[in-house]
Design an enzyme around this catalytic site. Structure first.
Site, PDB file in Angstrom:
ATOM      1  N   GLU A 179       4.398   9.734   2.610  1.00  0.00           N
ATOM      2  CA  GLU A 179       3.267   8.886   2.220  1.00  0.00           C
ATOM      3  C   GLU A 179       3.045   7.717   3.181  1.00  0.00           C
ATOM      4  OE1 GLU A 179       1.117   9.497  -0.329  1.00  0.00           O
ATOM      5  OE2 GLU A 179       2.190  11.402  -0.436  1.00  0.00           O
TER       6      GLU A 179
ATOM      7  N   HIS B 112       0.830  -1.199   0.000  1.00  0.00           N
ATOM      8  CA  HIS B 112       0.000   0.000   0.000  1.00  0.00           C
ATOM      9  C   HIS B 112       0.871   1.257   0.000  1.00  0.00           C
ATOM     10  CE1 HIS B 112      -3.478   2.349   2.135  1.00  0.00           C
ATOM     11  NE2 HIS B 112      -3.287   2.745   0.896  1.00  0.00           N
TER      12      HIS B 112
ATOM     13  N   GLU C 139       2.479   1.607  -3.327  1.00  0.00           N
ATOM     14  CA  GLU C 139       1.531   2.145  -4.320  1.00  0.00           C
ATOM     15  C   GLU C 139       1.513   3.673  -4.266  1.00  0.00           C
ATOM     16  OE1 GLU C 139      -2.646   3.683  -4.114  1.00  0.00           O
ATOM     17  OE2 GLU C 139      -2.703   1.630  -3.342  1.00  0.00           O
TER      18      GLU C 139
END
Length: 1081
Positions: free
Chosen positions: A178, A102, A105
């Site tokens: 992120e 995740h 990504e």
């Protein structure tokens, strides 16, 4: 975006007569004919063709290829569709819950070798006319899709996606931003405490604020415990801080290789251009490897298992004593067995879908719970599929009773089987799905095949629905007990059976916070003074990077001159039914389907009944009608239509902020052969609905209340937005009263039908609803449509109160009163979309329906005296205009209000709304561009990158409400300060002409999103928007300039210039608690 356990929820909702798939064939298109010329073994730009197959039931040709140098797999679906789609997919199989796939990504999209600027993904949203851009992390794969109608745009986006996936920078600071990081609360002050920050970290805290997500995740983890499905691919917030930057880079090296990739393209653009670009820009730079990413088979159990988990109490759910969730789940075969998966998905539908389904009757109607447990039905998103069924809203002492009911129901099915009509309804649903033309068909296909293809199944076989239906019919013909034997084999005799129960714990949230605090303490205590100094310096470096203007000139971009100057015309005619009811006729290539809508005014409905209109709409088509009880009615709806729906509407006027139309939209579709039956059903619903069925009503109320409560965590920003706008326009109170749960339950204020046409039951997520393509390609929270009005949980709280009421008689008595005002031909207008050949028959059927309706016995006066009649612009051929009866309130005075809804979430949803200008005002166009400009150039950086929220931005509604919002936001008051700074930034004009042009591209990507044949003309029918009006607005958008943007920023958004409202959904806030200007609820 994390999509664990993504599946086609529920089952096929099928409808109408015997499905004869052989009788329907689309004519071959130019795109299909080109694809059929390829030969097996043919070499094309480093690829070899391995299969060419026509799939006539979907009007496409499938071409499979493999890359010679790397072994990368490729599937091209040629179809005469301008909305072309690309995706690249990697099998990603994490071994722990640190969220590596995740976070990866997110991080690969933060810059690459060819495009090293920060965050090219978000920047391309404003340099493109894409109809969709996003990325998804599932339990065992990661998918990067986009779609666009522009060939140059396709090449631009493909270049960015390829470089991001295969050659990302993977900078440490991007990982910090992120994924997760330790940073001082105030990065500039090393004396402030160190805390966890990061976009994914906060996103997953928000995800697991949803009890349904907690249950679904545990269900998968417990039922498939031997490999990757035992962990959380999206990341457990308590495990995410264990992931290191080096581990992330290694995960990319082992998983994001062409030998582990599957490429997909769809549409009418030439295949060879795609192959050339993919080979030259990416695959030619790699050698083949043997990826070690396969998921091994789950070892079957020799006896059933039980687990209990806990969650936080749901303050919005009805009944504090019954909040336990329980399900019984069974492991099923490998999803690559296409026919077995198809059969089991249909079997699942027969077991759980609709009031005649065995589990609906035994569980839902038992009164033991409020609705099915999460993920009820067939789930084909893991290597081995599984079936789950149970209840939520159960008393803890009834867990055993639910489990026993599941066993007894399966015994009954094995003994009695299924009615033939129910099987026919499901097969007919597939026929409708194949004929319905979705604007996001390519995206739906790539999502549909993703799981099966991920495990080396044949994606082309998955598309051959005609063959699967034929084989299914043959099996039933050869063995009438075919389905009963499947129930015996996969359910009754299956020892791989899990009973999972989830019970609320009053201290759950406190315990989660304690565990996070312990994790933080552990991390901080292990730091040396040098480590802490480095963290401080890195925090300052990240803050400086986020604040530094970025040069995005390396990125490809379209120009404003690439936008079509004019909109395509939509030919409309307005006829009359029964002499005086207008019927808008829009002849379209609907492929044998007829789409019907009717709009009825609510002007005469008394004020005290208005809050109950959404409930009336929800139950109207589910209580029975005429001689049909609710089960018989549901069966007829399934056999004769593609679904019947009713939804409350508040439609803003395009010229005045305090003028609007209120009503109910009735929507349905059917095969042309079933049109008389569909209209007969509507006649009986309008004339003789069974509104006195108290027990059935109680079941529906409980289910509705549960659905609304479950939807709040995913849609908090939408509720906050409508609450913030409540006192800014005269329609605000009504919008809130109507509940605005459109985004949760399937209704939409844009007038889109409430049906969900899902292609293919066996695999993947549900298809998008018919209508426009996703209006705002985005990465982040679900965005409302351009005219939707989701609201705060006013309707949630009302439904909670009703569901907890022992005596429903007073509520039930309100329904016939609403019916008297609504279900007649007074103030009714209709619309039909059908082929030119079908239109005469459709007009006759609508005329018969209208003639069957009564008129009010006495003239009913509007409750609000200020009603104005406004003719919609005339349609083609000099047709008589449609008169819309609008409510206006010239005395309305907007006022400011700040509301904090206390909810047990670890994150916030923040919204600030400002009253601005209506659609036809030239300022509206400037404000529309300004919203995109502020989102891309200021709010994204401040709210997401610096603040750590999952998403945030600005938008302008059709009704002229300008909204600033954030989603899954760790901050609250700081975000409101960022909103104020965004306004100051806009007023100062600190943006370039390039920034303005990019904002225009983003706006036009939404304005020019493709519209399905089923929805063309809908803007005219609902809002009275003609092509000429939309063209004027288009030219106003083209004309937006820097001076105009600064001007509207000052006149509307500046402090004291316009009335504004603020709303916040989230946990307790000490600053708000001390501020008397806030309303706390």
């Amino acid at each position: 975006m994390w999509r664990s356990g993504w599946r086609a929820r529920g089952a096929l909702r099928g409808l109408g007569g015997r499905a004869d798939l052989r009788a329907w064939r689309w004519e071959s298109s130019a795109a299909c004919e080109r694809a059929l010329r390829y030969q097996v073994g043919e070499k094309l730009h480093g690829f070899t063709v391995s299969q060419v197959t026509a799939v006539p039931e979907l009007s496409l040709t499938a071409v499979r290829l493999s890359h010679d140098g790397t072994g990368a797999q490729y599937l091209h679906l040629a179809r005469e569709d301008r909305n072309n789609t690309f995706s690249v997919q990697f099998r990603t199989t994490p071994a722990d819950s640190s969220g590596a796939p995740h976070i990866l990504e997110h991080t690969v999209l933060c810059g690459s070798q060819r495009y090293p600027c920060r965050d090219p993904f978000f920047k391309m949203l404003n340099r493109s006319l894409c109809t969709f851009m996003n990325a998804f992390t599932a339990s065992d794969y990661t998918l990067y899709p986009f779609s666009t109608q522009n060939p140059k745009d396709f090449q631009n986006l493909l270049s960015v996606y390829l470089d991001a996936a295969f050659f990302p920078c993977l900078r440490e600071l991007d990982f910090w931003q992120e994924g997760w990081r330790l940073e001082h609360e105030d990065p500039s002050d090393p004396q402030t405490p160190l805390v966890f920050k990061g976009v994914v970290f906060n996103e997953m805290k928000g995800v697991f604020a949803d009890n349904e997500r907690i249950f679904s995740q545990h269900l998968q983890n417990r039922l498939l415990p031997d490999h990757t499905y035992a962990v959380v691919s999206g990341g457990d917030p308590l495990c995410i801080p264990d992931l290191t930057w080096e581990q992330l880079r290694r995960f990319h090296a082992t998983h994001y290789h062409p030998s582990n990739a599957r490429f997909f393209t769809y549409g009418n653009f030439p295949l060879e251009q795609h192959l050339r670009q993919i080979h030259e820009e990416a695959l030619s730079k790699f050698q083949k490897i043997e990826p070690r990413t396969a998921v091994p088979a789950q070892k079957p159990w020799d006896q059933p298992r039980e687990f209990q988990i806990s969650c936080a109490p749901d303050s919005l759910a009805a009944g504090s004593s019954g909040q336990t969730t329980v399900s019984v789940s069974f492991l099923l075969p490998h999803i690559t067995d296409t026919f077995e998966a198809f059969t089991l998905s249909l079997l699942s539908s027969l077991l759980v879908s609709g009031p005649s389904a065995p589990f609906y009757q035994s569980l839902i109607e038992s009164g033991l719970g409020t609705g099915f447990s999460p993920d009820a039905g067939y789930n084909g998103c893991t290597r081995e599929a599984y079936f789950s069924v149970g209840l939520q809203g159960v008393a803890e002492e009834d867990v055993g009773a639910v489990r026993d009911l599941v066993d007894r129901t399966l015994d009954g099915v094995i003994e009695k089987g299924f009615e033939a009509d129910r099987i026919e309804a499901l097969l007919h649903k597939i026929e409708i799905q194949m004929k319905h033309q979705s604007v996001s068909f390519g995206l739906a296909l790539t999502l549909h095949i993703a799981s099966c293809w991920n495990h080396d199944g044949d994606p082309v076989e998955l598309l051959k629905l005609g063959a699967q239906v034929a084989q299914f019919r043959k099996c039933l013909e050869d063995n009438p007990k075919f389905l009963q034997e499947k129930v015996q084999q996969y359910f009754k005799n299956n020892q791989h059976k899990l009973t999972l129960s989830m019970t609320p714990d009053d201290k759950y949230s406190e315990k989660q916070m304690q565990m996070e605090a312990e994790k933080l303490k552990q991390k901080v205590s292990s730091l040396s003074p040098e480590d802490k100094q480095r963290l401080h310096e890195k925090g300052l470096e990240l803050q400086a990077q986020q604040s530094q203007p970025q040069d995005a000139s390396c990125l490809p971009a379209l120009k404003v001159s690439d936008i079509e100057p004019r909109i395509p015309a939509t030919d409309l005619e307005v006829a009359t039914a029964a002499g005086d009811v207008p019927v808008q006729c829009c002849a379209q290539p609907t492929n044998g389907l007829v789409y019907f809508r009717a709009f009825a005014s609510l002007n005469t409905v008394p004020e005290e009944l208005r809050p109950y209109v959404p409930l009336f709409c929800s139950v109207l088509t589910k209580l029975g009608c005429g001689s049909l009880d609710y089960r018989e009615q549901a069966q007829q709806v399934e056999l004769k239509t593609g679904g019947l729906a009713a939804s409350p509407q508040v439609l803003p006027d395009d010229t005045h902020l305090d003028t609007y139309e209120q009503g109910v939209l009735f929507s349905s579709l059917c095969l042309d052969r079933n049109l008389p039956d569909m209209m007969r059903l509507w006649s009986e619903i309008f004339n003789s609905p069974r509104l006195e069925e108290e027990e059935r009503f109680r079941v529906l109320v409980k289910m509705t209340a549960q659905e609304l409560a479950n939807g709040v965590p995913d849609s908090g920003h939408l509720y906050a937005s409508t609450r913030a706008g409540r006192t800014l326009a005269s329609a605000g109170d009504l919008q809130e009263a109507f509940g605005g749960m459109d985004q949760v339950t399937g209704r939409t204020s844009q007038g889109k039908p409430c049906w969900r046409v899902r292609l293919f039951p066996a695999q993947g997520p549900p298809l998008p609803s018919p209508g426009r393509a996703p209006a705002a390609p985005h990465r982040g929270p679900p965005l409302p449509g351009p005219r939707s009005h989701p609201s705060v949980p006013a309707q949630v709280r009302l439904m909670k109160r009703i569901a907890e009421t022992a005596d429903l008689t007073p509520v039930l008595k309100k329904l016939p009163r609403i019916k008297k005002h609504l279900l007649n031909r007074d103030s009714l207008r209709c619309a039909v979309n059908a082929t030119p050949q079908q239109m005469p028959q459709a007009q006759r059927a609508v005329d018969g329906f209208v003639r069957s309706l009564s008129r009010s016995q006495k003239e009913r006066k509007p409750v609000r005296p200020q009603v104005v009649e406004k003719p919609a612009p005339g349609a083609a051929g000099g047709s008589a205009p449609v008169l819309r009866k609008l409510v206006t309130d010239p005395t309305f005075k907007p006022c400011q209000m700040k509301t904090h809804f206390l909810l047990p979430f670890p994150v916030n949803y923040v919204a600030e709304c400002v009253r601005t200008a209506p659609y036809t005002d030239p300022d509206h166009a400037s404000l529309q561009v300004l919203a995109r400009l502020m989102t891309a150039k200021f709010l994204h950086v401040e709210i997401r990158e610096k603040g750590g929220a999952y998403g945030g931005g600005a938008r302008l509604s059709h009704g002229g409400i300008f909204t600033l919002f954030s989603y899954r936001d760790p901050r609250s008051m700081e975000t409101l300060q960022s909103f104020a700074e965004a306004v100051d930034w806009a007023r100062s004009g600190r943006f370039t002409q390039q920034d303005i042009d990019e904002a225009k591209l983003s706006v036009f990507a939404s304005v020019d999103a493709p519209v399905a044949p089923s929805d063309r003309g809908l803007d005219h029918f609902l809002y009275g928007l003609s092509d000429e009006m939309k063209q004027v607005h288009r030219e106003q958008l083209f004309a937006v300039c820097r001076e105009g943007l600064v001007d509207v920023s000052n006149r509307y958004l500046g402090t004291g210039r316009s009335t504004r409202g603020v709303a916040l959904l989230g946990p307790e806030n000490s600053r708000i608690a001390k501020d008397p200007s806030w309303i706390i609820r």
